[in-house]
Design an enzyme around this catalytic site. Structure first.
Site, short mmCIF file in Angstrom:
data_model
loop_
_atom_site.label_atom_id
_atom_site.label_comp_id
_atom_site.label_asym_id
_atom_site.label_seq_id
_atom_site.Cartn_x
_atom_site.Cartn_y
_atom_site.Cartn_z
N SER A 53 0.78 -1.36 -0.07
CA SER A 53 -0.14 0.01 0.05
C SER A 53 0.73 1.25 -0.01
CB SER A 53 -0.99 -0.13 1.19
OG SER A 53 -2.10 0.85 1.07
N ASP A 166 -5.25 -4.02 -2.57
CA ASP A 166 -4.54 -3.62 -1.59
C ASP A 166 -3.95 -4.89 -0.60
OD1 ASP A 166 -3.15 -2.44 0.98
OD2 ASP A 166 -4.44 -0.90 0.96
#
Length: 268
Positions: A53, A166
């Site tokens: 991320s 993610d």
């Protein structure tokens, strides 16, 4: 760029380079840049990176040759509103086109992992298979987008026959790609849980719920680190506090300098 051939601030040759595992954390991930700036200032060598991320973005830019303060400058000059333009597709509220354009502009649309000056591993989540996927070879841009595509908020990235989001969903502190390599693993966790948090609104409750869910997958990984950097000042910041980027950078920078003795002991 620091290498194992360079001297430390004490004038001694370091015995090993450290590997860094960067967590996600939204805007709090900007603290990773401060950590890197402090490591450069302390002349402590980094040999390998893994990120997820916001940690994936920080790691990718650093591995591509950008200085930490230069990355911060680019961030401060970015219109975050442009990156959160709604598309309301069936797979997400926001599109990734503007993010892809921005990353491609600075990193280059054809950049590969092999072009980087440091080995880098990025982590994404395969929504269909329900597993973490690790990328360290081939094109960089799409794995980077996938690693930071927050579920529901951003639409998933289709890549190599997978539907990716993610990586923090299942692994928010990717130490696995670093274990087994020479040198100690340092975990940099920017998603700490504030035990005294106030939750006055539904939005805060949602943020807290997601933070708790993601944080649960880091406990076993933290103990695999030779050293964990988790600045407690990050308690005071929220995942969308991008306007406080300079403050977040300083949090990571000052905290890492305060742990200089511990860090030097790892590589001395």
């Amino acid at each position: 760029m620091n290498t194992s051939a360079e001297l430390t601030a004490t004038g001694q040759q370091p015995a090993a380079t450290m590997s860094l595992a960067f967590s996600g954390g939204g805007a709090r991930g900007i603290a990773h840049l401060g950590v890197l700036a402090a490591l450069d200032e302390l002349a402590l060598p980094v040999g390998r990176l893994a990120g997820v991320s916001s940690g994936a973005i920080a790691g990718a830019f650093y591995a591509a040759g950008f200085a930490p303060r230069e990355i911060l400058r680019l961030l401060l000059g970015t219109n975050i509103t442009r990156l959160t333009r709604p598309v309301f597709s069936r797979h997400g509220l926001l599109g990734l086109d503007a993010v892809e354009h921005l990353l491609g502009k600075h990193l280059g649309a054809t950049l590969t992992f092999e072009d980087l000056r440091l080995p880098l591993t990025l982590v994404a989540t395969d929504l269909v298979a329900g597993e973490s996927v690790y990328f360290s070879q081939g094109p960089l841009l799409l794995p980077l987008l996938a690693s930071s595509a927050v579920p529901i908020l951003y639409r998933p990235v289709q890549y190599q026959g997978r539907l990716l989001v993610d990586g923090g969903l299942l692994n928010n502190l990717p130490v696995e790609p670093l274990l087994g390599h020479a040198g100690p693993v340092v975990g940099v966790h920017c998603n700490p849980i504030n035990p005294e948090a106030r939750l006055p609104t539904l939005r805060r409750v949602v943020e807290r719920t997601l933070q708790l869910a993601i944080n649960a997958n880091t406990a076993a990984r933290k103990v695999q680190c030779a050293l964990l950097l988790e600045p407690p000042q990050l308690y005071n910041y929220r995942p969308l506090d991008y306007r406080k980027a300079a403050e977040l950078f300083e949090v990571g920078y000052r905290y890492t300098l305060s742990r200089a003795a511990n860090l030097r002991a790892l590589v001395a």
